[in-house]
Design a protein around this motif. Structure first.
Motif, PDB file in Angstrom:
ATOM      1  N   ALA A 142       0.833  -1.315   0.054  1.00  0.00           N
ATOM      2  CA  ALA A 142      -0.117  -0.106   0.018  1.00  0.00           C
ATOM      3  C   ALA A 142       0.927   1.307  -0.039  1.00  0.00           C
ATOM      4  O   ALA A 142       2.056   1.155   0.358  1.00  0.00           O
ATOM      5  CB  ALA A 142      -1.170   0.070   1.284  1.00  0.00           C
ATOM      6  N   ARG A 143       0.429   2.243  -0.422  1.00  0.00           N
ATOM      7  CA  ARG A 143       0.769   3.642  -0.360  1.00  0.00           C
ATOM      8  C   ARG A 143       0.004   4.769  -0.126  1.00  0.00           C
ATOM      9  O   ARG A 143      -1.186   4.710  -0.330  1.00  0.00           O
ATOM     10  CB  ARG A 143       1.483   4.047  -1.604  1.00  0.00           C
ATOM     11  N   ALA A 144       0.523   5.414   1.106  1.00  0.00           N
ATOM     12  CA  ALA A 144      -0.330   6.515   1.608  1.00  0.00           C
ATOM     13  C   ALA A 144       0.420   7.823   1.457  1.00  0.00           C
ATOM     14  O   ALA A 144       1.575   7.924   1.674  1.00  0.00           O
ATOM     15  CB  ALA A 144      -0.859   6.154   3.031  1.00  0.00           C
ATOM     16  N   GLU A 145      -0.166   8.968   0.817  1.00  0.00           N
ATOM     17  CA  GLU A 145       0.435  10.075   0.744  1.00  0.00           C
ATOM     18  C   GLU A 145      -0.516  11.190   1.215  1.00  0.00           C
ATOM     19  O   GLU A 145      -1.725  11.273   0.970  1.00  0.00           O
ATOM     20  CB  GLU A 145       0.557  10.698  -0.759  1.00  0.00           C
ATOM     21  N   TRP A 146       0.020  11.860   2.441  1.00  0.00           N
ATOM     22  CA  TRP A 146      -0.815  13.082   2.986  1.00  0.00           C
ATOM     23  C   TRP A 146      -0.021  14.163   2.936  1.00  0.00           C
ATOM     24  O   TRP A 146       1.077  14.322   3.598  1.00  0.00           O
ATOM     25  CB  TRP A 146      -0.804  12.674   4.523  1.00  0.00           C
ATOM     26  N   LEU A 147      -0.193  15.092   1.768  1.00  0.00           N
ATOM     27  CA  LEU A 147       0.455  16.159   1.447  1.00  0.00           C
ATOM     28  C   LEU A 147      -0.359  17.511   1.635  1.00  0.00           C
ATOM     29  O   LEU A 147      -1.207  17.709   1.044  1.00  0.00           O
ATOM     30  CB  LEU A 147       0.826  15.960   0.066  1.00  0.00           C
ATOM     31  N   GLY A 148       0.009  17.924   2.838  1.00  0.00           N
ATOM     32  CA  GLY A 148      -0.500  19.318   3.146  1.00  0.00           C
ATOM     33  C   GLY A 148      -0.159  20.776   2.906  1.00  0.00           C
ATOM     34  O   GLY A 148       1.182  20.646   2.653  1.00  0.00           O
ATOM     35  N   THR A 149      -0.699  21.785   3.065  1.00  0.00           N
ATOM     36  CA  THR A 149      -0.167  22.836   2.729  1.00  0.00           C
ATOM     37  C   THR A 149      -0.151  23.973   3.859  1.00  0.00           C
ATOM     38  O   THR A 149      -0.229  25.370   3.922  1.00  0.00           O
ATOM     39  CB  THR A 149      -0.727  23.725   1.578  1.00  0.00           C
ATOM     40  N   VAL A 150      -0.065  23.377   4.976  1.00  0.00           N
ATOM     41  CA  VAL A 150      -0.200  24.259   6.279  1.00  0.00           C
ATOM     42  C   VAL A 150       1.016  25.652   6.315  1.00  0.00           C
ATOM     43  O   VAL A 150       0.398  26.585   6.665  1.00  0.00           O
ATOM     44  CB  VAL A 150       0.047  23.508   7.640  1.00  0.00           C
ATOM     45  N   PHE A 151       2.288  25.234   5.837  1.00  0.00           N
ATOM     46  CA  PHE A 151       3.221  26.285   5.671  1.00  0.00           C
ATOM     47  C   PHE A 151       3.379  26.645   4.300  1.00  0.00           C
ATOM     48  O   PHE A 151       4.383  27.547   4.268  1.00  0.00           O
ATOM     49  CB  PHE A 151       4.486  25.700   6.347  1.00  0.00           C
ATOM     50  N   THR A 216       4.401   8.910   2.413  1.00  0.00           N
ATOM     51  CA  THR A 216       4.823  10.209   2.172  1.00  0.00           C
ATOM     52  C   THR A 216       4.090  11.224   2.869  1.00  0.00           C
ATOM     53  O   THR A 216       2.619  11.379   2.654  1.00  0.00           O
ATOM     54  CB  THR A 216       4.893  10.273   0.659  1.00  0.00           C
ATOM     55  N   LEU A 217       4.670  12.209   3.698  1.00  0.00           N
ATOM     56  CA  LEU A 217       3.946  13.163   4.538  1.00  0.00           C
ATOM     57  C   LEU A 217       4.539  14.482   4.481  1.00  0.00           C
ATOM     58  O   LEU A 217       6.073  14.623   4.374  1.00  0.00           O
ATOM     59  CB  LEU A 217       3.975  12.467   5.997  1.00  0.00           C
ATOM     60  N   SER A 218       3.794  15.465   4.266  1.00  0.00           N
ATOM     61  CA  SER A 218       4.290  16.722   4.076  1.00  0.00           C
ATOM     62  C   SER A 218       3.252  17.990   4.651  1.00  0.00           C
ATOM     63  O   SER A 218       2.151  17.812   4.335  1.00  0.00           O
ATOM     64  CB  SER A 218       4.754  17.141   2.735  1.00  0.00           C
ATOM     65  N   LEU A 219       3.824  18.738   5.268  1.00  0.00           N
ATOM     66  CA  LEU A 219       2.919  19.957   5.573  1.00  0.00           C
ATOM     67  C   LEU A 219       3.279  21.146   4.583  1.00  0.00           C
ATOM     68  O   LEU A 219       2.940  22.396   4.904  1.00  0.00           O
ATOM     69  CB  LEU A 219       2.911  20.464   7.033  1.00  0.00           C
ATOM     70  N   THR A 220       4.373  20.973   3.797  1.00  0.00           N
ATOM     71  CA  THR A 220       5.107  21.879   3.139  1.00  0.00           C
ATOM     72  C   THR A 220       4.917  21.809   1.594  1.00  0.00           C
ATOM     73  O   THR A 220       5.722  22.270   0.767  1.00  0.00           O
ATOM     74  CB  THR A 220       6.481  22.222   3.574  1.00  0.00           C
ATOM     75  N   ALA A 221       3.974  20.962   0.995  1.00  0.00           N
ATOM     76  CA  ALA A 221       3.882  20.728  -0.222  1.00  0.00           C
ATOM     77  C   ALA A 221       3.320  22.090  -1.084  1.00  0.00           C
ATOM     78  O   ALA A 221       2.687  22.689  -0.379  1.00  0.00           O
ATOM     79  CB  ALA A 221       2.582  19.548  -0.446  1.00  0.00           C
ATOM     80  N   PRO A 222       3.671  22.305  -2.399  1.00  0.00           N
ATOM     81  CA  PRO A 222       3.389  23.270  -3.043  1.00  0.00           C
ATOM     82  C   PRO A 222       1.656  23.069  -3.354  1.00  0.00           C
ATOM     83  O   PRO A 222       1.129  21.721  -3.352  1.00  0.00           O
ATOM     84  CB  PRO A 222       3.641  23.097  -4.575  1.00  0.00           C
ATOM     85  N   PRO A 223       0.859  24.117  -3.069  1.00  0.00           N
ATOM     86  CA  PRO A 223      -0.647  23.914  -3.064  1.00  0.00           C
ATOM     87  C   PRO A 223      -1.150  22.995  -4.417  1.00  0.00           C
ATOM     88  O   PRO A 223      -2.065  22.341  -4.217  1.00  0.00           O
ATOM     89  CB  PRO A 223      -1.182  25.554  -3.384  1.00  0.00           C
ATOM     90  N   ALA A 224      -0.531  23.113  -5.615  1.00  0.00           N
ATOM     91  CA  ALA A 224      -1.159  22.641  -6.827  1.00  0.00           C
ATOM     92  C   ALA A 224      -0.632  20.984  -6.768  1.00  0.00           C
ATOM     93  O   ALA A 224      -1.140  20.220  -7.368  1.00  0.00           O
ATOM     94  CB  ALA A 224      -0.349  22.812  -8.124  1.00  0.00           C
ATOM     95  N   ALA A 225       0.314  20.666  -5.724  1.00  0.00           N
ATOM     96  CA  ALA A 225       0.624  19.154  -5.412  1.00  0.00           C
ATOM     97  C   ALA A 225      -0.047  18.641  -4.234  1.00  0.00           C
ATOM     98  O   ALA A 225       0.181  17.480  -4.019  1.00  0.00           O
ATOM     99  CB  ALA A 225       2.100  19.114  -5.307  1.00  0.00           C
ATOM    100  N   ALA A 226      -0.924  19.272  -3.429  1.00  0.00           N
ATOM    101  CA  ALA A 226      -1.427  18.758  -2.320  1.00  0.00           C
ATOM    102  C   ALA A 226      -2.503  17.833  -2.557  1.00  0.00           C
ATOM    103  O   ALA A 226      -3.140  17.843  -3.351  1.00  0.00           O
ATOM    104  CB  ALA A 226      -1.962  19.871  -1.417  1.00  0.00           C
ATOM    105  N   GLY A 227      -2.795  16.967  -1.354  1.00  0.00           N
ATOM    106  CA  GLY A 227      -3.710  16.092  -1.512  1.00  0.00           C
ATOM    107  C   GLY A 227      -3.420  14.691  -0.814  1.00  0.00           C
ATOM    108  O   GLY A 227      -2.664  14.617  -0.198  1.00  0.00           O
ATOM    109  N   VAL A 228      -4.448  13.958  -0.709  1.00  0.00           N
ATOM    110  CA  VAL A 228      -4.293  12.724   0.077  1.00  0.00           C
ATOM    111  C   VAL A 228      -4.843  11.724  -1.091  1.00  0.00           C
ATOM    112  O   VAL A 228      -5.663  11.515  -1.575  1.00  0.00           O
ATOM    113  CB  VAL A 228      -5.523  12.641   1.288  1.00  0.00           C
ATOM    114  N   THR A 229      -3.923  10.685  -1.012  1.00  0.00           N
ATOM    115  CA  THR A 229      -3.930   9.431  -1.708  1.00  0.00           C
ATOM    116  C   THR A 229      -3.624   8.144  -0.860  1.00  0.00           C
ATOM    117  O   THR A 229      -2.573   8.113   0.029  1.00  0.00           O
ATOM    118  CB  THR A 229      -3.084   9.520  -2.867  1.00  0.00           C
TER     119      THR A 229
END
Length: 293
Positions: A142-151, A216-229
């Protein structure tokens, strides 16, 4: 059930307070916060009392919802449990394993119910998808991507000191684990942990089922790349977590329903404090790999 709220920040204001005040089976009694002026403002908005003394609030309720940083939440949660209050907690349970263990011990000793609010676990679409996948065997990876834009956006959480200190691993890592563990089983080993750009973290996990997963976890993703998969692959093929239309208030209302059910029946919820502790242990193990401790 009489319930109080500990915390006055953005998450308390946008999710907890509306969910508690709008719940048909909860009597929202009052608010305590580390900033009395903020507690009064939030309490006034919902027509409840602001408490200056947390113990006074604990003495007048059957349960508390906590919306505070993990290092603050854990000791207050243990204190509330010892005051025989049921607990609606936020993730992560604590900022460290020992602090999380103290919460679980207090819950067990006082025989109170506990629910940790892993948002995705209380969204109806996600809950149904997880139940369907958990009933199947033969998952391979499985793969999980949690890419946020908090910062990288105007997020109301950008000023959060604990998120700046702990980063995505501790903030969104629990979300990823809360979805993977019910399907693939507990984590047997954090096989690898590596840093990416800014606060981004990559994890490789081995599960007791024999499956592996990546996060893959991030709070600093570029807004266009953000999302959850979240994608699972196995004997049945591949499946992807569907999008949910439930907002935080709806999800938190379902978490409150779960707390009520657990308190009535005495049966632990799958997302109880013990599960929150296990998630904390896995996150701490990953952090130890990243820091070389």
């Amino acid at each position: 059930m009489r319930i109080g709220l500990l915390g006055t920040g953005p998450w308390a204001a946008m999710a907890h307070a509306p969910a508690l005040s709008g719940h048909g089976e909860l009597d929202f009694v009052g608010v305590w916060g580390r900033r009395p002026d903020a507690a009064k403002a939030l309490a006034d908005e919902h027509g409840v009392r602001a408490y200056e003394d947390v113990d006074a609030l604990l003495a007048e309720v059957d349960a508390v919802a906590i919306a505070l940083p993990p290092a603050v939440q854990a000791p207050l949660a243990a204190r509330a449990a010892r005051a025989h209050c049921h607990l609606l907690l936020d993730k992560p349970l604590a900022a460290g394993v020992e602090e999380g263990r103290a919460v679980v011990e207090a819950v067990e000793e006082s025989h109170v119910a506990s629910v940790v609010f892993f948002t995705a676990r209380f969204q109806a679409t996600t809950e149904a998808w997880l139940a369907e996948q958990a009933a199947m065997d033969g998952w391979f990876t499985a793969r999980a991507e949690w890419l946020g834009t908090v910062f990288t956006s105007d997020s109301p959480f950008a000023a959060s000191p604990w998120r700046r200190e702990k980063g995505a691993l501790w903030d969104v890592g629990p979300h990823g684990l809360s979805v993977l563990l019910p399907v693939l089983g507990d984590v047997e080993r954090v096989a690898a942990a590596a840093r990416g750009p800014k606060d981004t973290v990559h994890l490789v996990l081995q599960h007791v089922s024999g499956a592996s997963s990546t996060l893959t976890l991030s709070l600093t993703a570029p807004p266009a790349a953000a999302g959850v998969t979240v994608e699972l692959r196995g004997k049945a093929g591949a499946t992807v977590l569907p999008a949910s239309s439930d907002g935080p208030v709806q999800a938190l209302t379902r978490a409150a329903d779960a707390l009520l059910a657990s308190a009535r029946t005495g049966r632990p919820h799958p997302c109880d404090a013990a599960f929150g502790l296990r998630v904390t242990e896995i996150i701490a193990a990953a952090e130890a790999q990243l820091t070389g401790d």
